[in-house]
Design an enzyme around this catalytic site. Structure first.
Site, mmCIF file in Angstrom:
data_model
loop_
_atom_site.group_PDB
_atom_site.id
_atom_site.type_symbol
_atom_site.label_atom_id
_atom_site.label_comp_id
_atom_site.label_asym_id
_atom_site.label_seq_id
_atom_site.Cartn_x
_atom_site.Cartn_y
_atom_site.Cartn_z
ATOM 1 N N GLU A 1 -4.576 0.227 2.529
ATOM 2 C CA GLU A 1 -4.944 -1.186 2.559
ATOM 3 C C GLU A 1 -6.430 -1.362 2.248
ATOM 4 O OE1 GLU A 1 -3.732 -2.546 6.372
ATOM 5 O OE2 GLU A 1 -1.603 -2.547 5.889
ATOM 6 N N SER B 1 0.814 -1.219 0.000
ATOM 7 C CA SER B 1 0.000 0.000 0.000
ATOM 8 C C SER B 1 0.846 1.268 0.000
ATOM 9 C CB SER B 1 -0.945 0.008 1.209
ATOM 10 O OG SER B 1 -0.228 0.018 2.427
ATOM 11 N N HIS B 2 2.172 1.129 0.180
ATOM 12 C CA HIS B 2 3.044 2.305 0.184
ATOM 13 C C HIS B 2 4.132 2.225 -0.885
ATOM 14 C CE1 HIS B 2 1.269 2.740 4.228
ATOM 15 N NE2 HIS B 2 1.397 4.016 3.961
#
Length: 331
Positions: free
Chosen positions: A187, A46-47
């Protein structure tokens, strides 16, 4: 979901080329690409590349300056302020962390205030860097409102992550990086993209009802983890990352943002502590005993352990093919 294999070097190169193609200079592109590569390496999807479209939106709208040069100012002997001049956070972090390490090793405590930055990445790289230098690290940042305070049903806090790292001599450091929301917004976005459910208690739909549908939560509001306890930590993060630094609170970040979908301007605070200076020369043996006892408990989860295990795999990573195509279209 179909995926495409990318080596870690290819992940870096893709992120770097996209940043250069959209107005970043070499320093900014390199710092950001390293962060994206690290996230994918460690399994923090997610990053990683997932954030690239948002980075590009912020560059193309002019909100973020791809050629910005952060400026460091020493406020007191152990307090540094880095004004990012509207850069993405990684370059400002790189510059400030190198200096705060030296300060903390001399004085025992160092505080790094980052302002006029756009933070869109994980927090663990900052604190882990400090732990790799035998320092304790704490970092937190606020974001635009997406989380309801305990008892409420409308957004006020950001997901407001907080990270902590502690050096363990001869071992990987203990590191955690967690949203104060029940689940990080990225997420939830990935779950929505992939058609998956999320645990009940993650958030509310637009009518204020609990739901396990991530798409409905994104239209509604996230909840803090642990009810009033997570809410209190989210409040603390607001006051540290915005109240102490003088930067935007979450609601101010939204009010001042242009709505391009990229990261808003905000602040981050990083606190470094020297166990050698504060605790004395016996700190390492004391902590090694603590770690040994903790790790001897069957099934005990050591924060950061899974991330470090992922690093042992130097092979390719599987990236969502639609995401890859979307990113390549930005070149």
């Amino acid at each position: 979901m179909t995926t495409t294999s990318f080596t870690l070097q290819e992940i870096f190169e893709l992120a770097y080329r996209v940043m250069i193609a959209n107005g970043c200079n070499e320093s900014n592109a390199n710092a950001l690409a390293k962060i994206v590569q690290s996230a994918e390496r460690d399994g923090s999807h997610s990053h990683g590349l997932f954030r690239m479209p948002g980075y590009v939106k912020a560059l193309r709208s002019g909100k973020v300056k791809g050629d910005a040069l952060p400026v460091i100012k020493k406020i007191t002997p152990n307090i540094l302020k880095v004004s990012g001049n509207n850069c993405f956070a990684p370059l400002a972090q790189e510059m400030g962390l190198k200096e705060i390490v030296q300060i903390t090793k001399k004085l025992g405590v160092g505080v790094l205030s980052l302002t006029e930055i756009h933070h869109f990445a994980a927090l663990w790289p900052e604190v882990e860097y400090l732990a790799e230098n035998n320092l304790v690290g704490i970092a937190c940042t606020a974001y635009m409102p997406s989380v309801a305070p305990a008892g409420g049903n409308s957004p006020f806090f950001g997901t407001n992550p907080i990270a902590f790292a502690y050096p363990i001599p001869g071992k990987n450091p203990i590191v955690y990086d967690m949203a104060t929301a029940a689940m990080a917004q990225g997420e939830v976005q990935i779950a929505a993209r992939d058609g998956k459910k999320v645990p009940l208690g993650t958030g509310l739909d637009r009518d204020g009802q609990l739901t396990d549908d991530p798409k409905k939560i994104l239209e509604g509001v996230l909840l803090p983890f642990g009810g009033y306890k997570g809410s209190a930590i989210a409040l603390m993060v607001e006051l540290l990352a915005a109240g102490v630094t003088g930067e935007n609170f979450s609601y101010e970040a939204k009010e001042n943002d242009n709505g391009d979908g990229g990261p808003p301007q905000g602040g981050e605070i990083i606190i470094a502590l020297s166990p050698e200076i504060i605790g004395g020369s016996g700190w390492s043996e004391h902590v090694k005993d603590f770690y040994s006892r903790l790790s001897s408990i069957k099934g005990a989860r050591i924060p950061g352990e899974r991330r470090h295990e992922n690093r042992l795999d130097s092979g390719p990573r599987e990236i969502n093919t639609n995401l890859v195509n979307s990113i390549k279209s930005l070149l």
